[in-house]
Motif scaffolding. Structure first.
Motif, PDB file in Angstrom:
ATOM      1  N   ALA B 117       5.472  -1.444   4.020  1.00  0.00           N
ATOM      2  CA  ALA B 117       6.378  -0.297   4.084  1.00  0.00           C
ATOM      3  C   ALA B 117       5.909   0.813   3.154  1.00  0.00           C
ATOM      4  N   SER B 118       5.524   0.443   1.919  1.00  0.00           N
ATOM      5  CA  SER B 118       5.121   1.511   0.994  1.00  0.00           C
ATOM      6  C   SER B 118       3.817   2.147   1.463  1.00  0.00           C
ATOM      7  N   ARG B 119       2.955   1.339   2.076  1.00  0.00           N
ATOM      8  CA  ARG B 119       1.710   1.924   2.572  1.00  0.00           C
ATOM      9  C   ARG B 119       1.955   2.808   3.788  1.00  0.00           C
ATOM     10  N   GLU B 120       2.967   2.432   4.593  1.00  0.00           N
ATOM     11  CA  GLU B 120       3.306   3.265   5.750  1.00  0.00           C
ATOM     12  C   GLU B 120       3.773   4.650   5.264  1.00  0.00           C
ATOM     13  N   LEU B 121       4.507   4.657   4.145  1.00  0.00           N
ATOM     14  CA  LEU B 121       4.942   5.938   3.564  1.00  0.00           C
ATOM     15  C   LEU B 121       3.739   6.787   3.182  1.00  0.00           C
ATOM     16  N   LEU B 122       2.744   6.121   2.560  1.00  0.00           N
ATOM     17  CA  LEU B 122       1.522   6.831   2.179  1.00  0.00           C
ATOM     18  C   LEU B 122       0.838   7.400   3.415  1.00  0.00           C
ATOM     19  N   GLN B 123       0.816   6.590   4.484  1.00  0.00           N
ATOM     20  CA  GLN B 123       0.176   7.054   5.715  1.00  0.00           C
ATOM     21  C   GLN B 123       0.881   8.288   6.264  1.00  0.00           C
ATOM     22  N   MET B 124       2.217   8.257   6.180  1.00  0.00           N
ATOM     23  CA  MET B 124       2.983   9.414   6.660  1.00  0.00           C
ATOM     24  C   MET B 124       2.594  10.661   5.901  1.00  0.00           C
ATOM     25  N   MET B 125       2.462  10.484   4.574  1.00  0.00           N
ATOM     26  CA  MET B 125       2.102  11.612   3.731  1.00  0.00           C
ATOM     27  C   MET B 125       0.737  12.167   4.151  1.00  0.00           C
TER      28      MET B 125
END
Ligand code: SF4
Lengths: 159, 288
Positions: B117-125
């Motif tokens: 989940a936290s990496r998905e946030l990074l990907q979104m960024m």
């Protein structure tokens, strides 16, 4: 839902194996044997797996883990013990920490012998497991149908 | 109006079929690239049918609700796009869907899921700027954010927006969660994050996630095609060819690269976006 046979997903867990059998399990997924052509995926996730491949015997430290992995798998599921260690404890049977084969902890359906089990034998075991898995799926469906019928009957009686 | 309804209906019905086929093609081509025979092209459909027939496991009751919300937002996004609506609105809605997915991964106790989940946030960024710029590019090239106006243009948008297109295709790898940017969910097992965001999803929930991914992929590919579409009916043929070429490129990149760390992804994505799309933007602004 009928035919599920075409997409068996594996969960591979290394008990107290010497890693010989694990290497053979992974060899099944290489281009030489290409298990994916049967739709087989080696998923690392028990909650999405159908067939549990366990290598190596059960010891005091991993018993709880094996049990939990088995419980986390959704029905219908099949367990395949790969290698003599997983079947009976094998060469490590007499060790002070070894409890025995995988069937001391969870119900095993298919036993694949060999030390180490060859990829051909493992694929053969998996193919057998797939048939059994389909049979279990059919049974599950029938049971569900019966349950639905009972539910309907009860509703009628209430009315 | 009838055209819009037709577009929405066609998306609702055919997107899962097309998306599933695309994903099956992906697996087949990947296998051929690795010298394997590979599964049948219909494999994703078999997988989903099987997943739906399995026992229902609930890790957290909110999870299934969030995954259904993800599916619903993705369907509405695609429906709006193929119905000829505003592309900015489509992508805002898609981000909302992604947020639902992140929440679905956060609320479980699995560390792998949380990591995903936290990496998905990074990907979104990493991908959001390029997406936003692509929308602006369409506006500058055709004078409208609406799909229905963009496809009525005299010339395809790609002529004025090649930089935006390159940037968008670059971040598409992140959006499709393909290697080298498969940080949040790995396609291959026994990696440090198991399956990332989908780790704690039971079989039935995973089936919904897969269907949502099919819809999402068709929408994204539709957006790639939008670069090539104009008044001329032949441009649709060009668009289909471009979509297939782009997808093939993604598979090729997926199979020839290893995963990078998030900082590398961040630098690369923002670098490409700012440099290529940015220069394109400045040129368009000066010309306008
Ligand atoms: S069966 Fe043989 S190769 Fe396999 S884990 Fe046991 S000792 Fe190792």
């Amino acid at each position: 839902m009928g035919n599920v046979k075409r997409s068996p997903w594996l969960l591979h867990y290394d008990g107290s194996s010497c890693n010989g059998c694990d290497i053979e399990v992974l060899a099944c997924l290489t281009p030489v044997y290409d298990a994916e052509r049967f739709g087989i995926i080696n998923t690392g996730d028990p909650m999405q797996a159908d067939i549990f491949l366990i290598t190596g015997g059960i010891n005091k430290a991993n018993q709880a883990v094996v049990k939990q992995l088995y419980d986390q798998m959704p029905r219908p599921k099949v367990v395949v013990a790969v290698g003599v260690c997983a079947c009976t404890g094998g060469v490590f049977k007499e060790c002070y920490n070894i409890i025995g084969g995988a069937d001391t902890t969870i119900p095993v359906d298919i036993y694949v012998p060999g030390c180490a089990a060859r990829p051909q034998a493992i694929i053969d075991g998996i193919v057998k497991a797939i048939d059994l898995w389909q049979a279990k799926a059919d049974k599950m469906e029938n049971v569900q149908k019966e349950l639905n019928k009972l539910d309907k009957l009860e509703e009628k009686e209430k009315k | 109006m009838t055209y819009r309804i037709f577009g929405i209906l066609a998306f609702l019905i055919f997107a899962p079929l097309l998306g599933g086929l695309l994903s099956g093609l992906d697996r087949k081509i990947s296998a051929r690239m690795q010298g394997r025979i590979g599964p049948s092209i219909l494999q994703p459909f078999y997988d989903v049918r099987k997943l739906l027939s399995k026992q229902f496991i609930i890790v957290n009751p909110a999870q299934i609700f969030l995954v259904i919300s993800f599916l619903a937002t993705v369907i509405v996004t695609g429906g709006m796009f193929f119905g000829g609506s505003d592309i900015l609105l489509c992508f805002f809605l898609l981000s909302t869907g992604a947020t639902f997915l992140i929440f679905a991964a956060c609320i479980t106790n699995s560390p792998y899921s949380n990591l995903g989940a936290s990496r998905e946030l990074l990907q979104m960024m990493c991908y959001e700027p390029a997406v936003l710029l692509a929308c602006i590019g369409f506006y500058l090239a055709t004078g409208s954010f609406n799909v229905s106006d963009i496809i009525q243009a005299d010339l395809p948008a790609i002529i004025k927006t090649p930089g935006f297109f390159v940037a968008f295709v670059f971040i598409l790898t992140i959006k499709l969660r393909k290697s080298p940017f498969d940080l949040s969910t790995s396609h291959h097992p026994h990696q440090e994050l198991v399956k990332g965001i989908t780790t704690d999803m039971g079989a039935k929930t995973l089936a919904l996630y897969e269907i949502a991914e099919w819809y999402e992929h068709v929408f994204l590919m539709g957006f790639v095609g939008l670069f090539f579409v104009c008044k001329n009916p032949w441009s649709y043929v060009v668009a289909v060819v471009a979509i297939l070429a782009t997808y093939f490129l993604e598979i090729l990149i997926d199979n020839t690269s290893a995963r990078v760390k998030w900082l590398t992804m961040f630098k690369l994505a923002w670098g490409v976006t700012l440099l290529i799309a940015g220069v394109n933007l400045i040129i368009l602004m000066v010309l306008a």
